[in-house]
Design a protein around this motif. Structure first.
Motif, PDB file in Angstrom:
ATOM      1  N   LEU A 148     -16.189   2.869 -13.590  1.00  0.00           N
ATOM      2  CA  LEU A 148     -16.784   3.116 -12.099  1.00  0.00           C
ATOM      3  C   LEU A 148     -16.426   1.850 -11.161  1.00  0.00           C
ATOM      4  N   LYS A 149     -16.785   0.824 -11.905  1.00  0.00           N
ATOM      5  CA  LYS A 149     -16.582  -0.093 -10.987  1.00  0.00           C
ATOM      6  C   LYS A 149     -15.707  -1.021 -11.121  1.00  0.00           C
ATOM      7  N   GLY A 150     -14.971  -0.780 -11.636  1.00  0.00           N
ATOM      8  CA  GLY A 150     -13.829  -1.109 -11.982  1.00  0.00           C
ATOM      9  C   GLY A 150     -13.368  -2.707 -12.462  1.00  0.00           C
ATOM     10  N   GLU A 151     -14.956  -3.025 -13.689  1.00  0.00           N
ATOM     11  CA  GLU A 151     -14.201  -3.612 -14.556  1.00  0.00           C
ATOM     12  C   GLU A 151     -13.913  -3.417 -15.394  1.00  0.00           C
ATOM     13  N   ARG A 152     -13.943  -2.056 -16.086  1.00  0.00           N
ATOM     14  CA  ARG A 152     -12.541  -1.909 -17.397  1.00  0.00           C
ATOM     15  C   ARG A 152     -12.047  -1.059 -16.374  1.00  0.00           C
ATOM     16  N   THR A 153     -10.528  -1.616 -17.035  1.00  0.00           N
ATOM     17  CA  THR A 153      -9.052  -0.779 -16.832  1.00  0.00           C
ATOM     18  C   THR A 153      -8.863   0.463 -17.862  1.00  0.00           C
ATOM     19  N   LEU A 154      -9.014   1.625 -17.088  1.00  0.00           N
ATOM     20  CA  LEU A 154      -8.705   2.737 -17.518  1.00  0.00           C
ATOM     21  C   LEU A 154      -7.345   2.989 -18.437  1.00  0.00           C
ATOM     22  N   LYS A 155      -8.234   3.268 -19.661  1.00  0.00           N
ATOM     23  CA  LYS A 155      -6.519   3.962 -20.545  1.00  0.00           C
ATOM     24  C   LYS A 155      -5.537   4.732 -20.555  1.00  0.00           C
ATOM     25  N   PRO A 156      -4.491   5.078 -20.373  1.00  0.00           N
ATOM     26  CA  PRO A 156      -4.198   6.491 -20.033  1.00  0.00           C
ATOM     27  C   PRO A 156      -4.505   7.681 -20.389  1.00  0.00           C
ATOM     28  N   GLU A 157      -5.208   8.300 -22.077  1.00  0.00           N
ATOM     29  CA  GLU A 157      -5.653   8.573 -22.592  1.00  0.00           C
ATOM     30  C   GLU A 157      -6.883   9.437 -21.459  1.00  0.00           C
ATOM     31  N   ARG A 158      -7.877   8.182 -21.152  1.00  0.00           N
ATOM     32  CA  ARG A 158      -8.717   8.586 -20.403  1.00  0.00           C
ATOM     33  C   ARG A 158      -8.655   8.963 -19.192  1.00  0.00           C
ATOM     34  N   ILE A 159      -7.581   8.731 -18.628  1.00  0.00           N
ATOM     35  CA  ILE A 159      -7.912   9.090 -16.717  1.00  0.00           C
ATOM     36  C   ILE A 159      -6.613  10.984 -17.433  1.00  0.00           C
ATOM     37  N   GLU A 160      -6.263  10.881 -18.076  1.00  0.00           N
ATOM     38  CA  GLU A 160      -5.706  12.560 -18.399  1.00  0.00           C
ATOM     39  C   GLU A 160      -7.105  12.814 -19.124  1.00  0.00           C
ATOM     40  N   GLU A 161      -8.140  12.505 -19.561  1.00  0.00           N
ATOM     41  CA  GLU A 161      -8.973  13.075 -19.927  1.00  0.00           C
ATOM     42  C   GLU A 161      -9.674  12.974 -18.275  1.00  0.00           C
ATOM     43  N   LEU A 162     -10.043  12.620 -17.546  1.00  0.00           N
ATOM     44  CA  LEU A 162     -10.404  13.010 -16.255  1.00  0.00           C
ATOM     45  C   LEU A 162      -9.855  14.133 -15.482  1.00  0.00           C
ATOM     46  N   ALA A 163      -8.530  13.507 -15.302  1.00  0.00           N
ATOM     47  CA  ALA A 163      -7.946  15.257 -14.924  1.00  0.00           C
ATOM     48  C   ALA A 163      -8.305  16.077 -15.195  1.00  0.00           C
ATOM     49  N   LYS A 164      -8.368  16.696 -16.788  1.00  0.00           N
ATOM     50  CA  LYS A 164      -9.263  17.775 -17.136  1.00  0.00           C
ATOM     51  C   LYS A 164     -10.004  18.390 -16.435  1.00  0.00           C
ATOM     52  N   ILE A 165     -11.690  16.951 -16.941  1.00  0.00           N
ATOM     53  CA  ILE A 165     -13.123  17.245 -16.628  1.00  0.00           C
ATOM     54  C   ILE A 165     -12.965  17.652 -14.469  1.00  0.00           C
ATOM     55  N   MET A 166     -12.242  17.045 -14.122  1.00  0.00           N
ATOM     56  CA  MET A 166     -12.050  17.557 -12.516  1.00  0.00           C
ATOM     57  C   MET A 166     -11.473  18.314 -12.199  1.00  0.00           C
ATOM     58  N   ASN A 167     -10.432  18.750 -13.395  1.00  0.00           N
ATOM     59  CA  ASN A 167      -9.557  20.481 -13.109  1.00  0.00           C
ATOM     60  C   ASN A 167      -8.180  20.298 -11.874  1.00  0.00           C
ATOM     61  N   VAL A 168      -8.005  18.936 -12.373  1.00  0.00           N
ATOM     62  CA  VAL A 168      -6.200  18.724 -11.360  1.00  0.00           C
ATOM     63  C   VAL A 168      -5.346  17.722 -12.303  1.00  0.00           C
ATOM     64  N   THR A 169      -4.042  17.907 -11.971  1.00  0.00           N
ATOM     65  CA  THR A 169      -3.582  17.403 -13.052  1.00  0.00           C
ATOM     66  C   THR A 169      -3.815  16.331 -12.491  1.00  0.00           C
ATOM     67  N   THR A 170      -3.035  15.323 -13.681  1.00  0.00           N
ATOM     68  CA  THR A 170      -2.586  13.557 -13.527  1.00  0.00           C
ATOM     69  C   THR A 170      -2.113  13.155 -12.489  1.00  0.00           C
ATOM     70  N   LYS A 171      -0.940  13.551 -12.317  1.00  0.00           N
ATOM     71  CA  LYS A 171      -0.829  13.469 -11.004  1.00  0.00           C
ATOM     72  C   LYS A 171      -1.409  13.454 -10.028  1.00  0.00           C
ATOM     73  N   GLU A 172      -2.003  14.270  -9.394  1.00  0.00           N
ATOM     74  CA  GLU A 172      -3.137  14.212  -8.440  1.00  0.00           C
ATOM     75  C   GLU A 172      -3.850  13.176  -8.359  1.00  0.00           C
ATOM     76  N   LEU A 173      -4.530  13.189  -9.840  1.00  0.00           N
ATOM     77  CA  LEU A 173      -5.427  12.259  -9.365  1.00  0.00           C
ATOM     78  C   LEU A 173      -4.644  10.740  -8.838  1.00  0.00           C
TER      79      LEU A 173
END
Length: 109
Positions: free
Chosen positions: A40-65
């Motif tokens: 969240l400081k931008g010091e690590r790049t988000l991997k695609p699987e983490r992006i999908e996981e965040l979308a599920k946690i936030m209850n949004v689609t990956t596209k919306e995120l």
């Protein structure tokens, strides 16, 4: 704005709105709190699987995120070059201007 920045901004905003902590998010993702902090400081790049996981946690689609929020506070301007010479075009422009004024009036209520 880069994709990573878009996601970080949305996740931070969501965490604040939901009153959730980095620790809570780390627990949901099964990663360390320090890794969440680095992401969240931008010091690590988000991997695609983490992006999908965040979308599920936030209850949004990956596209919306992934989509950047477009907020444009500037007023829209239309510049017309030349002149309107035929009566039909004049009526259509008057109709368009009336619709715009009506919309602005309703929006300001």
């Amino acid at each position: 704005m880069k994709t990573n920045e878009v996601i970080i901004k949305k996740v931070r905003k969501w965490l604040e709105a939901e009153d959730k902590s980095y620790k809570w998010l780390a627990d949901q993702m099964n990663i360390s709190k320090s890794l969440v902090g680095l992401i969240l400081k931008g010091e690590r790049t988000l991997k695609p699987e983490r992006i999908e996981e965040l979308a599920k946690i936030m209850n949004v689609t990956t596209k919306e995120l992934l989509q950047p929020e477009v907020v444009n506070d500037e007023k829209t301007t239309v510049k017309i070059r030349g002149a309107i010479t035929n009566p039909r075009s004049k009526r259509e422009l008057d109709s368009l201007l009336f619709a715009i004024d009506d919309y602005v009036g309703l929006k300001n209520r």
